[in-house]
Structures are given as structure tokens and as C-alpha cells.
Design a protein around this motif. Structure first.
Motif, mmCIF file in Angstrom:
data_model
loop_
_atom_site.group_PDB
_atom_site.id
_atom_site.type_symbol
_atom_site.label_atom_id
_atom_site.label_comp_id
_atom_site.label_asym_id
_atom_site.label_seq_id
_atom_site.Cartn_x
_atom_site.Cartn_y
_atom_site.Cartn_z
ATOM 1 N N ARG A 28 3.523 12.875 4.355
ATOM 2 C CA ARG A 28 2.295 13.144 5.087
ATOM 3 C C ARG A 28 1.823 11.895 5.834
ATOM 4 O O ARG A 28 1.455 11.966 7.010
ATOM 5 N N VAL A 29 1.877 10.746 5.175
ATOM 6 C CA VAL A 29 1.474 9.490 5.816
ATOM 7 C C VAL A 29 2.420 9.158 6.970
ATOM 8 O O VAL A 29 2.005 8.618 7.999
ATOM 9 N N HIS A 30 3.692 9.501 6.820
ATOM 10 C CA HIS A 30 4.697 9.191 7.836
ATOM 11 C C HIS A 30 4.596 10.127 9.040
ATOM 12 O O HIS A 30 4.730 9.689 10.188
ATOM 13 N N LYS B 91 3.584 13.162 -0.439
ATOM 14 C CA LYS B 91 2.480 12.287 -0.045
ATOM 15 C C LYS B 91 2.949 11.210 0.925
ATOM 16 O O LYS B 91 2.258 10.879 1.900
ATOM 17 N N ALA B 92 4.134 10.658 0.688
ATOM 18 C CA ALA B 92 4.678 9.661 1.606
ATOM 19 C C ALA B 92 5.021 10.290 2.953
ATOM 20 O O ALA B 92 4.832 9.675 4.007
ATOM 21 N N SER C 187 11.105 14.661 7.494
ATOM 22 C CA SER C 187 10.299 15.009 8.660
ATOM 23 C C SER C 187 11.010 16.035 9.528
ATOM 24 O O SER C 187 10.399 17.009 9.992
ATOM 25 N N LYS D 134 0.790 -1.228 0.000
ATOM 26 C CA LYS D 134 0.000 0.000 0.000
ATOM 27 C C LYS D 134 0.820 1.275 0.000
ATOM 28 O O LYS D 134 0.298 2.334 -0.261
ATOM 29 N N HIS D 135 2.088 1.236 0.348
ATOM 30 C CA HIS D 135 2.863 2.469 0.396
ATOM 31 C C HIS D 135 3.781 2.591 -0.814
ATOM 32 O O HIS D 135 4.133 1.600 -1.445
ATOM 33 N N ASN D 136 4.156 3.802 -1.112
ATOM 34 C CA ASN D 136 5.027 4.075 -2.240
ATOM 35 C C ASN D 136 6.462 3.756 -1.832
ATOM 36 O O ASN D 136 6.947 4.215 -0.804
ATOM 37 N N GLU E 203 2.012 12.529 10.029
ATOM 38 C CA GLU E 203 0.771 12.880 10.720
ATOM 39 C C GLU E 203 0.526 12.049 11.976
ATOM 40 O O GLU E 203 0.085 12.595 12.987
ATOM 41 N N PRO E 204 0.802 10.746 12.002
ATOM 42 C CA PRO E 204 0.662 10.027 13.281
ATOM 43 C C PRO E 204 1.620 10.524 14.360
ATOM 44 O O PRO E 204 1.284 10.505 15.549
#
Length: 173
Positions: A45-47, A42-43, A25, A6-8, A49-50
């Protein structure tokens, strides 16, 4: 084949990709806005935000968990002391990606990724709007019922002021 992945991968091995996301980051936390390719943004942001969600609750455990991802003490201090309290009431969506066109050398999509609460150009009335009320769009009828009385009260005020203006005009004649 990439079934179920699911991830790039960003054209890198896992260790290289983790190092890349860690460095991006840290740069984003320290500068609040960076320019990179769209896929990396985009990668990132997924990394990230948590990690920002964990920074909303300042505890030793959360600091250690985030430090395991970032490995930079100054970035951890900035994240927990500055960014965490500022996004404390936001339920998610801490980062914004803005496409800025194509890079001249290889024509890859470029983007700016930034923290939403740290840009005064896109939200100039953020201080005035922060009155403690939650504003979320949902399927409930709450927003519609609240908006209707406000609209009627403003229309009655406008009607009264136009009547007053008309009376003053008649008095002058």
C-alpha cells in the motif's frame, strides 16, 4: 538496530524487496485484488498509492516515472487507462486491506488487498452517490448545518403523511 528506519524490510535485502513490491504491484494492478500476508500488504500500500496518484494525471513524464517502478508495459496501460480515470476524484486511500485470518502452515496473518473503487460488494451505490459533491469529514460546521434542514424536512413529510393516514382512517369509520 533499526533506529530511524521507517519501512518494513520484510526479511529481504533492498533489491529483493523492490522486486517483490514490483511484482505484487503488477499483480494487483492486473487482477484488482490479491491475497498476501498482512506485512506485505501494508508495504505494498505504501509502495503503490503514490503511483496511483501519479496515474491520475496522464502525462508522458508520469508514465515514465511509474514505469521506472513497475517495468511492465501492460500494467502501466491498465493503471493509466482504467484505474487512473476511475479514481480521479478520490483524494487518496485507493487501496483497502482486509484481514482474513491466519495461514494454516505457518500461522502468518493473511490479508486481501484490493482497489477500493473496483469492489461492488462494499460500495454498491457508488454510481448513485457520485453526484459531484465532495464528501469529506472535517472540523468545520458545514456538515452539521446541512444535515439539520434535511432532517427537519423529512420529519415534516412524515408528520403530514401520518396525519393523512389518520384522516383516511377516520373517514372509513
Amino acid at each position: 538496530m533499526r533506529h530511524g528506519k521507517k519501512h518494513n524490510h520484510l526479511g529481504r535485502k533492498a533489491e529483493h524487496r523492490q522486486a517483490l513490491l514490483m511484482n505484487l504491484s503488477i499483480a494487483l494492478i492486473t487482477h484488482k485484488r490479491i491475497t498476501t500476508t498482512l506485512a506485505k500488504a501494508k508495504a505494498l500500500r505504501v509502495h503503490l498509492e503514490p503511483l496511483v496518484t501519479k496515474a491520475k494525471d496522464d502525462s508522458t513524464h508520469n508514465r515514465r516515472v511509474v514505469f521506472s517502478y513497475l517495468q511492465n508495459k501492460e500494467a502501466i496501460k491498465e493503471l493509466f487507462d482504467v484505474i487512473g480515470p476511475k479514481v480521479g476524484d478520490r483524494p487518496g486511500g485507493y487501496l483497502r486491506i482486509i484481514k482474513i485470518g491466519f495461514r494454516r502452515s505457518d500461522a502468518s496473518d493473511m490479508a486481501i488487498i484490493e482497489f477500493v473503487d473496483f469492489n461492488e460488494l462494499y460500495n454498491p451505490g457508488a454510481e448513485a452517490k457520485a453526484d459531484g459533491k465532495r464528501r469529506r469529514r472535517g472540523r468545520g460546521g458545514k456538515g452539521k448545518t446541512e444535515a439539520a434542514p434535511a432532517a427537519t424536512s423529512t420529519t415534516t413529510e412524515v408528520v403530514e403523511t401520518t396525519e393523512e393516514v389518520a384522516e383516511e382512517a377516520e373517514d372509513k369509520e
